[in-house]
Design a protein around this motif. Structure first.
Motif, mmCIF file in Angstrom:
data_model
loop_
_atom_site.group_PDB
_atom_site.id
_atom_site.type_symbol
_atom_site.label_atom_id
_atom_site.label_comp_id
_atom_site.label_asym_id
_atom_site.label_seq_id
_atom_site.Cartn_x
_atom_site.Cartn_y
_atom_site.Cartn_z
ATOM 1 N N ARG A 172 -67.873 20.729 -31.000
ATOM 2 C CA ARG A 172 -67.181 21.820 -31.769
ATOM 3 C C ARG A 172 -67.565 21.725 -33.288
ATOM 4 N NH1 ARG A 172 -63.389 24.977 -29.545
ATOM 5 N NH2 ARG A 172 -63.150 24.626 -27.326
ATOM 6 N N ASP A 207 -69.965 30.295 -31.614
ATOM 7 C CA ASP A 207 -69.623 29.040 -30.994
ATOM 8 C C ASP A 207 -70.848 28.559 -29.976
ATOM 9 O OD1 ASP A 207 -69.495 31.630 -29.632
ATOM 10 O OD2 ASP A 207 -67.889 31.324 -28.420
ATOM 11 N N MET A 227 -70.156 29.473 -26.054
ATOM 12 C CA MET A 227 -69.439 28.725 -25.368
ATOM 13 C C MET A 227 -68.025 28.999 -24.997
ATOM 14 S SD MET A 227 -71.304 25.278 -27.068
ATOM 15 C CE MET A 227 -70.545 24.048 -25.788
ATOM 16 N N THR A 228 -67.424 29.570 -25.710
ATOM 17 C CA THR A 228 -65.917 29.898 -25.640
ATOM 18 C C THR A 228 -65.609 31.080 -25.125
ATOM 19 O OG1 THR A 228 -65.487 30.565 -27.897
ATOM 20 C CG2 THR A 228 -64.977 27.875 -27.647
ATOM 21 N N ASN A 230 -65.651 33.330 -22.021
ATOM 22 C CA ASN A 230 -65.793 33.400 -20.665
ATOM 23 C C ASN A 230 -66.230 34.293 -19.920
ATOM 24 O OD1 ASN A 230 -64.199 30.797 -20.639
ATOM 25 N ND2 ASN A 230 -62.353 31.931 -20.368
ATOM 26 N N TYR A 236 -67.265 31.295 -15.150
ATOM 27 C CA TYR A 236 -67.242 30.046 -16.028
ATOM 28 C C TYR A 236 -65.939 30.198 -16.961
ATOM 29 C CZ TYR A 236 -68.345 28.045 -20.707
ATOM 30 O OH TYR A 236 -68.251 27.217 -22.007
ATOM 31 N N ASP A 237 -65.266 29.109 -17.172
ATOM 32 C CA ASP A 237 -63.935 28.988 -17.847
ATOM 33 C C ASP A 237 -64.181 27.630 -18.749
ATOM 34 O OD1 ASP A 237 -61.596 28.720 -19.065
ATOM 35 O OD2 ASP A 237 -60.501 28.842 -17.302
ATOM 36 N N HIS A 238 -64.270 28.060 -20.059
ATOM 37 C CA HIS A 238 -64.740 26.872 -20.884
ATOM 38 C C HIS A 238 -63.378 25.690 -20.904
ATOM 39 C CE1 HIS A 238 -62.278 29.091 -23.933
ATOM 40 N NE2 HIS A 238 -62.209 28.111 -24.621
ATOM 41 N N TYR A 239 -62.237 26.376 -20.777
ATOM 42 C CA TYR A 239 -61.076 25.387 -20.660
ATOM 43 C C TYR A 239 -61.067 24.402 -19.484
ATOM 44 C CZ TYR A 239 -58.839 28.309 -24.223
ATOM 45 O OH TYR A 239 -58.579 29.143 -25.252
ATOM 46 N N GLU A 241 -64.033 24.199 -17.201
ATOM 47 C CA GLU A 241 -65.576 23.817 -16.802
ATOM 48 C C GLU A 241 -66.065 22.712 -17.376
ATOM 49 O OE1 GLU A 241 -69.113 25.315 -14.724
ATOM 50 O OE2 GLU A 241 -67.106 26.322 -14.824
ATOM 51 N N LEU A 243 -68.185 21.064 -19.169
ATOM 52 C CA LEU A 243 -69.664 21.566 -20.008
ATOM 53 C C LEU A 243 -70.708 20.828 -19.728
ATOM 54 C CD1 LEU A 243 -67.642 22.068 -23.604
ATOM 55 C CD2 LEU A 243 -68.239 23.991 -21.751
#
Length: 294
Positions: A172, A207, A227-228, A230, A236-239, A241, A243
């Motif tokens: 990040r 991002d 990346m954030t 979705n 895809y769910d960046h929370y 998934e 990475l």
């Protein structure tokens, strides 16, 4: 406590002198080892000197090199004294220097202990040096056309690939800086205008991370942009998934690498110190037993 004067015959004198001589020259090899470790550590630091905030990190390898050279010279001198001890004519010139030499050996051994301890504690200042150096290096990642900074992109990419890391503390960190050069931005595009206008510094923030952050072991094609977001990627769910970029920060990765080197060097220097102390003790015992004088 008074020591009883012990007289050795010639055979015992020769054997004792040869033993101390052998230990001194074995200690010379140990000094070469310390010198080699210092050179190795210095080379490893210089490979990534652009990512160091200052030159203080080279203090320890320079100290190791100096201690290695002193160890070689000191022990070579001690070996020469032992070699000449069986010849009264040759030994006469060394006899007045013995006490001073042995005192210097004690002081040198104390310095070796301090050097070994520094190998273990220098990890703390190195952590701050790496943190600031990586932060500055990431700022210059985009400056591929700027003299003196054009190498930074390559340096950071190779480092992230080699150490399997991303960013300073984590991936990040790349979200907080502009890492794409203005040369490759279309300032007439709405997206570019919106991103630049979205922050007070006028930077093109996104991002996303450089390609070198991608984990090649991931079965999914690397998601390094949006990346954030979705909705930008299928299923895809960046929370939740997993990475497919490296999660480990490069500061931690480099600190672990250099810390391992310093711990190993510290342990080896302690072993060398034990050898030096044993050699000095045997030389002192030989003097007390008057093996050189009788």
């Amino acid at each position: 406590m008074a020591l009883m004067v012990v007289k050795f015959d010639l055979k015992k004198r020769v054997k004792l002198a040869q033993t101390v001589w052998f230990m001194y020259w074995f200690a010379v090899l140990a000094g070469i080892l310390v010198l080699s470790l210092g050179l190795f550590f210095k080379i490893e630091l210089r490979k990534r000197s652009e990512l160091m905030d200052n030159n203080e990190s080279h203090f320890l390898p320079n100290l190791l090199i100096a201690m290695g050279l002193i160890a070689c010279a000191t022990n070579a001198f001690g070996g020469k004294v032992c070699y000449d001890s069986l010849d009264p004519t040759k030994f006469a010139k060394w006899k007045p220097m013995l006490k001073t030499f042995l005192v210097l050996c004690v002081g040198f051994n104390a310095l070796l202990v301090i050097t070994a301890l520094l190998c273990f504690v220098m990890r703390i200042p190195l952590q701050f040096t790496l943190a600031q150096g990586l932060k500055n290096g990431m700022k210059y990642y985009k400056d591929t056309d700027t003299p003196g900074r054009c190498y930074m992109k390559r340096t950071l990419d190779l480092m992230q690939i080699e150490f399997r890391c991303c960013g300073n503390d984590n991936y990040r960190d790349w979200f907080e800086i502009q890492w794409v050069s203005n040369r490759y931005l279309d300032f007439s595009a709405k997206e570019v205008k919106d991103r630049i206008g979205s922050n007070v510094d006028g930077q093109y923030l996104m991002d996303g991370v450089p390609f070198s952050c991608c984990n090649p072991s991931s079965p999914r094609p690397c998601i390094q942009y949006q990346m954030t977001n979705n909705s930008a990627h299928y299923s895809y769910d960046h929370y939740t998934e997993e990475l497919n970029v490296w999660r480990r920060g490069c500061r931690d990765a480099l600190l672990s690498y250099y810390g391992g080197i310093m711990n190993t060097i510290g342990a080896l220097v302690l072993l060398v110190t034990m050898l030096e102390v044993s050699t000095a003790e045997m030389h002192i015992s030989a003097c007390h037993l008057q093996s050189y004088f009788k």
